[in-house]
Design an enzyme around this catalytic site. Sequence first.
Site, mmCIF file in Angstrom:
data_model
loop_
_atom_site.group_PDB
_atom_site.id
_atom_site.type_symbol
_atom_site.label_atom_id
_atom_site.label_comp_id
_atom_site.label_asym_id
_atom_site.label_seq_id
_atom_site.Cartn_x
_atom_site.Cartn_y
_atom_site.Cartn_z
ATOM 1 N N HIS A 28 54.505 44.618 48.528
ATOM 2 C CA HIS A 28 54.289 44.229 47.123
ATOM 3 C C HIS A 28 53.040 43.360 47.014
ATOM 4 C CE1 HIS A 28 55.204 43.458 42.981
ATOM 5 N NE2 HIS A 28 55.390 42.148 43.167
ATOM 6 N N ASP A 45 52.960 37.710 39.100
ATOM 7 C CA ASP A 45 53.724 38.760 39.755
ATOM 8 C C ASP A 45 54.192 39.725 38.678
ATOM 9 O OD1 ASP A 45 55.415 40.402 41.163
ATOM 10 O OD2 ASP A 45 56.587 38.786 42.069
ATOM 11 N N CYS A 70 52.038 47.975 41.482
ATOM 12 C CA CYS A 70 51.810 46.531 41.639
ATOM 13 C C CYS A 70 50.361 46.214 42.007
ATOM 14 C CB CYS A 70 52.756 45.960 42.686
ATOM 15 S SG CYS A 70 52.646 46.761 44.304
#
Length: 418
Positions: free
Chosen positions: A309, A326, A377
């Site tokens: 991630h 995030d 991401c």
Amino acid sequence: MAPPGNHHRYYPEVKSPLRRQVHAPSPVRKFGLSCPRQVVSGNAVGVLLTSDCNSLERKKLDLPLDYRTEVIDVDEVDYVEVISDDDEVEIVENEVESEKEVSLDDVNPKNGSFMVVDEEAVTDDVCSFEAYRKALKSAENRTSKLKARGFGDFLRERCRGLLRSLRSFFRQDEEPVQDVRSEPFQPLSKEELTAVKDAFSANFHNILVTHENSNIDITVEKLRCLKPGQWLNDEVINLYLVLLKEREAREPKKFLKCHFFNTFFFTKLVNSATGYNYNAVRRWTSMKKLGYHLIDCDKIFIPIHMNIHWTLAVISIKERKFQYLDSYKGREPRILDALGRYFVDEVRDKNEVDVDVSQWRQEFVQDLPEQSNGFDCGMFMLKYMDFYSRGLDLCFTEEHMAYFRVRTAKEILQLRAE
């Protein structure tokens, strides 16, 4: 014609080419007392008789009913009598007193009666009239000044309008100014879309572009990570960050002054085996290598790779805060703690200055575009940096990810970020 009675005196003969009427108001006594009377000299009477009869006629209309006026035809009598309510006759002597004349300044503004004022005794009526005249003159002056100022403002506004018209006339051939917020969403041309499509379908091992300064080669295999549903790799991310820095160097007034660390920086700074280690990255930011100190930047971007991630950490120097972004809205305080410690060590080492970041805020940004899939991401992280370096809010959504992937591939193939 003989005057009535021996106690009367003759008036000097008045010669007037015109027939005029003289209004001589006489105030009525109040409270059983006669109003004081003053003797008017012959010279004053001459002035009175030669005054403008129309002006006196207008003043008569303004007199209160308590004042009675007797009209005397000057050409029919040789003398003038002023008659009051106590039936006493006051005879005007033909004496030449001190040079006093009756003028319009001697008019009582309340009832229009004439008053002869001695130099030693000024009446209240005259004082109030003088004060009124001064106040009127002052008001007129202020009015004229306000009018002058208003005209000046009007003239300046007209000049500004003329300058704007001239500016638009001389700039009519120039390209229109583009909205900064729309720049990240500019549509791609058919040629650009075709170039990206051809690059994705080329030979797997072909080197498409090479960035000499960073010594990064982009092959077809590496570029294909920008296709929908793929995870971004280090080479594509690091080259794009170099292009963002070059974009800022081309147009420093348009973009914030930023520093972009590559994807390997944080793993060198904080190692799972040794922990925090400033010496491992100390030479990454030398003046000889960068040409500037980190403390002079507006923002410092640090990509964070958490196994599978991608997230982003930001040191906002001007705003005195550490940010963590995030796309899953996760929180990692240890990352911001390590970056705060790094910034203190870096400024002490390069600038010989002790910076206290204990009062700096740690912000885990929650108002940001989110991802709902398991592969965008890295693209979200790149766009966080792109928009922040422009000084823009994060005004995009997950729906833009397909467009951003193709646009990033186009910019890498051209080795130029827009």
